[in-house]
Scaffold this motif. Structure first.
Motif, PDB file in Angstrom:
ATOM      1  N   UNK A 162     -19.292 127.297  86.831  1.00 44.43           N
ATOM      2  CA  UNK A 162     -17.843 127.230  86.939  1.00 44.43           C
ATOM      3  C   UNK A 162     -17.098 125.959  86.359  1.00 44.43           C
ATOM      4  N   UNK A 163     -18.318 125.239  85.898  1.00 46.53           N
ATOM      5  CA  UNK A 163     -17.791 123.881  85.159  1.00 46.53           C
ATOM      6  C   UNK A 163     -18.670 123.889  83.772  1.00 46.53           C
ATOM      7  N   UNK A 164     -19.732 124.477  83.678  1.00 46.27           N
ATOM      8  CA  UNK A 164     -20.370 124.407  82.268  1.00 46.27           C
ATOM      9  C   UNK A 164     -20.789 125.906  82.001  1.00 46.27           C
ATOM     10  N   UNK A 165     -20.792 126.019  80.531  1.00 49.60           N
ATOM     11  CA  UNK A 165     -21.662 127.000  79.946  1.00 49.60           C
ATOM     12  C   UNK A 165     -22.979 126.934  79.909  1.00 49.60           C
ATOM     13  N   UNK A 166     -23.629 128.161  80.005  1.00 47.01           N
ATOM     14  CA  UNK A 166     -25.095 128.034  80.023  1.00 47.01           C
ATOM     15  C   UNK A 166     -25.621 128.794  79.057  1.00 47.01           C
ATOM     16  N   UNK A 167     -26.692 128.417  78.741  1.00 46.46           N
ATOM     17  CA  UNK A 167     -27.551 129.107  77.597  1.00 46.46           C
ATOM     18  C   UNK A 167     -28.877 129.022  77.956  1.00 46.46           C
ATOM     19  N   UNK A 168     -29.499 130.269  78.373  1.00 49.34           N
ATOM     20  CA  UNK A 168     -30.922 130.324  78.845  1.00 49.34           C
ATOM     21  C   UNK A 168     -31.680 130.397  77.530  1.00 49.34           C
ATOM     22  N   UNK A 169     -32.814 129.780  77.940  1.00 49.74           N
ATOM     23  CA  UNK A 169     -34.024 129.765  76.644  1.00 49.74           C
ATOM     24  C   UNK A 169     -35.134 130.579  77.009  1.00 49.74           C
ATOM     25  N   UNK A 170     -35.419 131.368  76.261  1.00 50.77           N
ATOM     26  CA  UNK A 170     -36.442 132.237  76.421  1.00 50.77           C
ATOM     27  C   UNK A 170     -37.510 132.151  75.629  1.00 50.77           C
ATOM     28  N   UNK A 178     -35.974 142.131  77.241  1.00 50.95           N
ATOM     29  CA  UNK A 178     -34.997 143.228  78.153  1.00 50.95           C
ATOM     30  C   UNK A 178     -35.572 143.158  79.743  1.00 50.95           C
ATOM     31  N   UNK A 179     -36.736 142.855  79.790  1.00 51.91           N
ATOM     32  CA  UNK A 179     -37.303 142.860  81.478  1.00 51.91           C
ATOM     33  C   UNK A 179     -36.605 141.405  81.912  1.00 51.91           C
ATOM     34  N   UNK A 180     -36.771 140.320  80.988  1.00 52.46           N
ATOM     35  CA  UNK A 180     -36.368 139.132  81.645  1.00 52.46           C
ATOM     36  C   UNK A 180     -34.850 139.266  81.884  1.00 52.46           C
ATOM     37  N   UNK A 181     -33.765 139.757  80.899  1.00 54.26           N
ATOM     38  CA  UNK A 181     -32.612 140.111  81.204  1.00 54.26           C
ATOM     39  C   UNK A 181     -32.478 140.717  82.137  1.00 54.26           C
ATOM     40  N   UNK A 182     -33.239 141.752  82.446  1.00 55.24           N
ATOM     41  CA  UNK A 182     -32.805 142.649  84.043  1.00 55.24           C
ATOM     42  C   UNK A 182     -33.321 142.000  85.088  1.00 55.24           C
ATOM     43  N   UNK A 191     -24.077 135.540  84.024  1.00 58.24           N
ATOM     44  CA  UNK A 191     -24.366 136.277  82.832  1.00 58.24           C
ATOM     45  C   UNK A 191     -23.981 135.202  81.716  1.00 58.24           C
ATOM     46  N   UNK A 192     -24.913 134.868  80.830  1.00 56.15           N
ATOM     47  CA  UNK A 192     -24.895 134.004  79.527  1.00 56.15           C
ATOM     48  C   UNK A 192     -25.685 134.308  78.751  1.00 56.15           C
ATOM     49  N   UNK A 193     -25.508 133.945  77.467  1.00 50.30           N
ATOM     50  CA  UNK A 193     -26.615 134.245  76.492  1.00 50.30           C
ATOM     51  C   UNK A 193     -28.062 133.841  76.595  1.00 50.30           C
ATOM     52  N   UNK A 194     -28.900 134.395  76.145  1.00 51.07           N
ATOM     53  CA  UNK A 194     -30.326 134.031  76.155  1.00 51.07           C
ATOM     54  C   UNK A 194     -31.108 133.885  74.999  1.00 51.07           C
ATOM     55  N   UNK A 195     -31.332 132.837  74.468  1.00 50.52           N
ATOM     56  CA  UNK A 195     -31.897 132.429  73.156  1.00 50.52           C
ATOM     57  C   UNK A 195     -33.126 132.624  73.131  1.00 50.52           C
TER      58      UNK A 195
END
Length: 269
Positions: A162-170, A178-182, A191-195
């Motif tokens: 609610x206060x931050x944008x999140x970037x997941x690191x894979x 895709x399994x990790x995203x699922x 839901x945020x991008x996963x780099x």
């Protein structure tokens, strides 16, 4: 009619299974970005082989964005300029004449201005730590989806979103991306991008260089990730077992060692 249906099914079954790996990214509104995806086939012992010379299509909400031809590294890219803030979802699929078959992939592009801070989060820090197994192969988790979320991780990240944008690191196998995203979706993580940073170190370096003032924290787990961010002027947290905490404090002096996601919320808010 029956014969035609059988022939169609036979052609589909004769295609070689492949996997489309999307490379999520972030950009600013009105600034071009190059959506990239890789086509790979899974070989013996989990190895991955890129597939070159394949046409892949990019679509957004049914709108055709472009067609890319994969190179020898299996990568294909198109030019894309998003307008307005938010997370763009781009669907990627193999061209219908391909000799390969694959499920469509979904790519996330975070289109963010500089007004909102960013948190980088290792997906390994979101998983419940598996206890040591005394007897080999007993109690071992067999699939990525068998992992349970770390305690309070979903609630804390949902509040932080609610206060931050999140970037997941894979950091893992491309074929398991895709399994990790699922897994993230199944467990109700925001839901945020996963780099994919294990194959994209330069992208992470550019991200920190370009967005360094906006990045307010990094949540890590494994030591390899610590090395990448060790010399950056970032607020870093590392999830650790309670019994490891005192030892890790000496090993990683520039990182806040925490045992609970609620401590991260206190450290950032």
């Amino acid at each position: 009619m029956i014969v035609l249906g059988s022939n169609t099914l036979s052609r589909a079954e004769s295609k070689t299974p492949a996997i489309i790996v999307p490379y999520d990214s972030i950009t600013y509104p009105g600034i071009e970005v190059w959506p990239q995806a890789k086509v790979v086939v899974k070989k013996f012992y989990g190895s991955e082989q890129p597939v070159g010379g394949e046409r892949i299509e990019f679509l957004e909400e049914g709108k055709y964005l472009g067609l890319a031809l994969t190179g020898g590294d299996g990568d294909g890219v198109i030019r894309y300029i998003p307008y307005g803030e938010g997370i763009r979802r781009i669907r990627i699929r193999l061209y219908h004449t391909s000799g390969y078959k694959s499920e469509d992939a979904e790519m996330f592009v975070g289109v963010w201005s500089r007004s909102r801070p960013i948190i980088l989060v290792s997906v390994d820090a979101l998983k419940e730590r598996q206890k040591e197994v005394v007897f080999p192969f007993m109690g071992k988790l067999s699939k990525e989806t068998d992992w349970k979320p770390a305690a309070f991780a979903v609630d804390v990240l949902s509040d932080m979103s609610k206060r931050f944008n999140i970037v997941y690191l894979y950091n893992g196998s491309l074929t398991d991306f895709q399994k990790m995203r699922s897994w993230l979706s199944m467990n109700k993580f925001p839901v945020f991008p996963m780099i994919i940073w294990n194959n994209n170190i330069n992208y992470i370096k550019r991200l920190i260089s370009d967005r360094g003032k906006e990045i307010k924290g990094v949540v890590l787990n494994i030591e390899e990730e610590v090395d990448l961010f060790q010399n950056k002027q970032l607020r870093m947290f590392r999830i650790s077992w309670k019994k490891e905490k005192s030892k890790n404090k000496d090993e990683f002096k520039n990182i806040s060692i925490v045992t609970d996601w609620r401590e991260i919320r206190k450290g950032l808010f």
